[in-house]
Motif scaffolding. Sequence first.
Motif, PDB file in Angstrom:
ATOM      1  N   PHE A   1       3.086   0.439  -6.540  1.00  0.00           N
ATOM      2  CA  PHE A   1       1.859   0.148  -6.188  1.00  0.00           C
ATOM      3  C   PHE A   1       1.108  -0.953  -7.280  1.00  0.00           C
ATOM      4  N   HIS A   2       1.280  -0.420  -8.536  1.00  0.00           N
ATOM      5  CA  HIS A   2       0.381  -1.443  -9.324  1.00  0.00           C
ATOM      6  C   HIS A   2       1.151  -2.779  -9.757  1.00  0.00           C
ATOM      7  N   ILE A   3       2.273  -2.716  -9.524  1.00  0.00           N
ATOM      8  CA  ILE A   3       2.814  -4.362  -9.413  1.00  0.00           C
ATOM      9  C   ILE A   3       2.594  -5.270  -8.549  1.00  0.00           C
ATOM     10  N   ALA A   4       2.480  -4.399  -7.257  1.00  0.00           N
ATOM     11  CA  ALA A   4       2.044  -5.115  -6.011  1.00  0.00           C
ATOM     12  C   ALA A   4       0.481  -5.471  -6.220  1.00  0.00           C
ATOM     13  N   LYS A   5      -0.286  -4.718  -6.570  1.00  0.00           N
ATOM     14  CA  LYS A   5      -1.681  -4.859  -6.914  1.00  0.00           C
ATOM     15  C   LYS A   5      -1.983  -6.054  -7.545  1.00  0.00           C
TER      16      LYS A   5
ATOM     17  N   GLU B   1      -4.330  -0.086   2.338  1.00  0.00           N
ATOM     18  CA  GLU B   1      -5.673   0.205   2.268  1.00  0.00           C
ATOM     19  C   GLU B   1      -6.142  -0.511   1.213  1.00  0.00           C
ATOM     20  N   HIS B   2      -5.295  -0.912   0.104  1.00  0.00           N
ATOM     21  CA  HIS B   2      -5.826  -1.500  -1.207  1.00  0.00           C
ATOM     22  C   HIS B   2      -5.604  -2.681  -1.454  1.00  0.00           C
ATOM     23  N   MET B   3      -4.849  -3.522  -0.755  1.00  0.00           N
ATOM     24  CA  MET B   3      -4.322  -4.868  -0.897  1.00  0.00           C
ATOM     25  C   MET B   3      -3.646  -5.702   0.094  1.00  0.00           C
TER      26      MET B   3
END
Length: 452
Positions: free
Chosen positions: A13-17, A41-43
Amino acid sequence: MKAIIVGAGEVGFHIAKRLASENKDVVVIDRNPAVLQRILEHMDVQVLEGSGCSPKVLGEAGITKADMLLAVTDSDEINLMACTFANMLAPGLTKLARIRNDEYTAYGQQLAKGIGIGIIINPEVEVVRTIEHMLRAPGAVDICDLADGRIKIVGTWITPGNPMAGTSLMDLRRKAGDMDLIVAAIVRDDNVIVPTGSDVILDGDLVYFVCEDRQLQSVFSFLGNRSGKKSSVLIIGGGNIGLRLARALEKKPVHVKLMDKDPERCAVLAGELDRTVVLVGDGTDQEALLEENIGAMDVVVTMTGNEESNILASLLAKKLGTPMAITRLNKIEYMPLVRAIGLEHIVSPRLSAVNSIFKHVRRGGVLSAVAIKDGAEALEALVGPESNLVGKALKDLAFPKGVLVLCIMRADTVLIPTGLDVIQRGDRLFILSLTESIPGVERMLSQGQEQG
């Protein structure tokens, strides 16, 4: 750059973000539709439901046109299989695997030769290294290595009564005198500030500074923080990281106790460790902690796999008199919350994995990258012989807004630069960049040299 991420958990998740915030082309693969929905929903990235071990799914993700595969699920075996099939479909692809089992990491060369895994990340090793740094510099709440450990980037809170509060960075430099102290960033109200000389340090700021390793203790004393090594440590949680940490501390002049509530696991730990006192007990049980005279311990490190238990055990240890508690968290979003309840020293295997991965994702000769909260990164970049930066003064470089050259390492000398300093081939540049400016920094660093 196109990156395919296998695994949509906290690390994925955080790498993708972060990649999406830089307008990179990202595809995330996972079998769980719920975690994929969270990403959507976030990116703004592409998601694909299915197994990253499936050649068909990898093909649908565009593996043959990708630049990098990041296999970062919680399963070493799935990560290895994803890299194996990716190697069959796209042999020239850069492949990175998150692997924690030493039985696999011991065969890194064979994995590189057999299935083309160029990079293996073991976040547990990074967490242990971070804890060792914290024990050496108790005033640090965040500490990372650059230049193979020669340069440290350190985050420390400015607490009420700190003599640095109310000081402008210009005055701070004057007070520091011959001490090579560079303030890299100020985090205030969760916003990252790239500082100028006129910025003023305030109570409650989280200040990130850069210094040479040999000056770390002197810098802490100058900033009004307590320093000094710790001599007694209680580790709560005898999992892989707890065991790895105990082994590391046994090599130092530290008295170590390790507590776990599983008697069978304790028997295994006792057989694996030499100098560590292994205890059967629950770190959230006040009576068990009192029995071990917890108030006399210098540090408690809570390393169980349950973050709620870790938070509770750390709070309890501090209440009973332990001056320093280091808490393991898995959910990165919890970090701002736990400080509000008095826990400042936090480590996260998942955040360590993200930081370790990003130094391999960056282009333009970037050797390492360290996240400063969610808003910035500190980059270490090698200036190649063909780089367009060679021969140019810093004042003539059109770096994007929100970018600061912190220092230059030339051979064995660390230079605090001025605008008149001229970049030479072989220099290592240490750069702070806001997240939105990183693509521009990568482009500048890549000009005139091969990209890797």
